[in-house]
Design a protein around this motif. Structure first.
Motif, mmCIF file in Angstrom:
data_model
loop_
_atom_site.group_PDB
_atom_site.id
_atom_site.type_symbol
_atom_site.label_atom_id
_atom_site.label_comp_id
_atom_site.label_asym_id
_atom_site.label_seq_id
_atom_site.Cartn_x
_atom_site.Cartn_y
_atom_site.Cartn_z
ATOM 1 N N ALA A 20 -92.879 32.118 43.111
ATOM 2 C CA ALA A 20 -92.154 31.743 42.149
ATOM 3 C C ALA A 20 -91.045 32.778 41.865
ATOM 4 O O ALA A 20 -91.432 33.980 41.652
ATOM 5 C CB ALA A 20 -92.670 31.259 40.746
ATOM 6 N N ARG A 21 -89.944 32.626 41.699
ATOM 7 C CA ARG A 21 -88.784 33.444 41.275
ATOM 8 C C ARG A 21 -88.561 33.368 39.828
ATOM 9 O O ARG A 21 -88.513 32.184 39.330
ATOM 10 C CB ARG A 21 -87.592 33.167 42.307
ATOM 11 N N PRO A 22 -88.269 34.476 39.179
ATOM 12 C CA PRO A 22 -87.733 34.239 37.772
ATOM 13 C C PRO A 22 -86.520 33.597 37.527
ATOM 14 O O PRO A 22 -85.577 33.559 38.689
ATOM 15 C CB PRO A 22 -87.614 35.525 37.470
ATOM 16 N N GLU A 23 -86.400 32.700 36.734
ATOM 17 C CA GLU A 23 -84.697 32.044 36.392
ATOM 18 C C GLU A 23 -84.000 33.069 36.276
ATOM 19 O O GLU A 23 -83.944 33.974 35.543
ATOM 20 C CB GLU A 23 -85.093 31.146 34.989
ATOM 21 N N PRO A 24 -82.595 32.847 36.969
ATOM 22 C CA PRO A 24 -81.519 33.472 36.840
ATOM 23 C C PRO A 24 -81.023 33.477 35.256
ATOM 24 O O PRO A 24 -81.105 32.138 34.585
ATOM 25 C CB PRO A 24 -80.553 32.823 37.673
ATOM 26 N N GLU A 25 -80.524 34.304 34.791
ATOM 27 C CA GLU A 25 -79.945 34.389 33.534
ATOM 28 C C GLU A 25 -78.641 33.553 33.414
ATOM 29 O O GLU A 25 -77.656 33.693 34.550
ATOM 30 C CB GLU A 25 -79.885 35.602 32.930
#
Length: 63
Positions: A20-25
């Protein structure tokens, strides 16, 4: 002389990384020079946008 590729250039979807990748701001709205001089409530539109962004950042729901 031409050569053929033996291995595919792109990985298959099932072989790709699945972590999983972090959600983009979310991107901020563009700022125009007109915003700095447009009258808005107790100041200008630029000040109102800045205050709104600061309020979101301080209560923990913003960036």
């Amino acid at each position: 002389m031409e050569q053929t590729l033996r291995a595919p250039l792109l990985q298959r979807a099932k072989d790709a990384e699945t972590r999983a990748r972090p959600e983009p701001e979310p991107a901020r709205a563009p700022l125009f020079i007109q915003d700095a001089v447009t009258p808005w409530a107790d100041g200008t539109l630029l000040l109102a946008l800045w205050r709104m962004q600061e309020a979101k950042g301080q209560d923990g729901t913003g960036s």
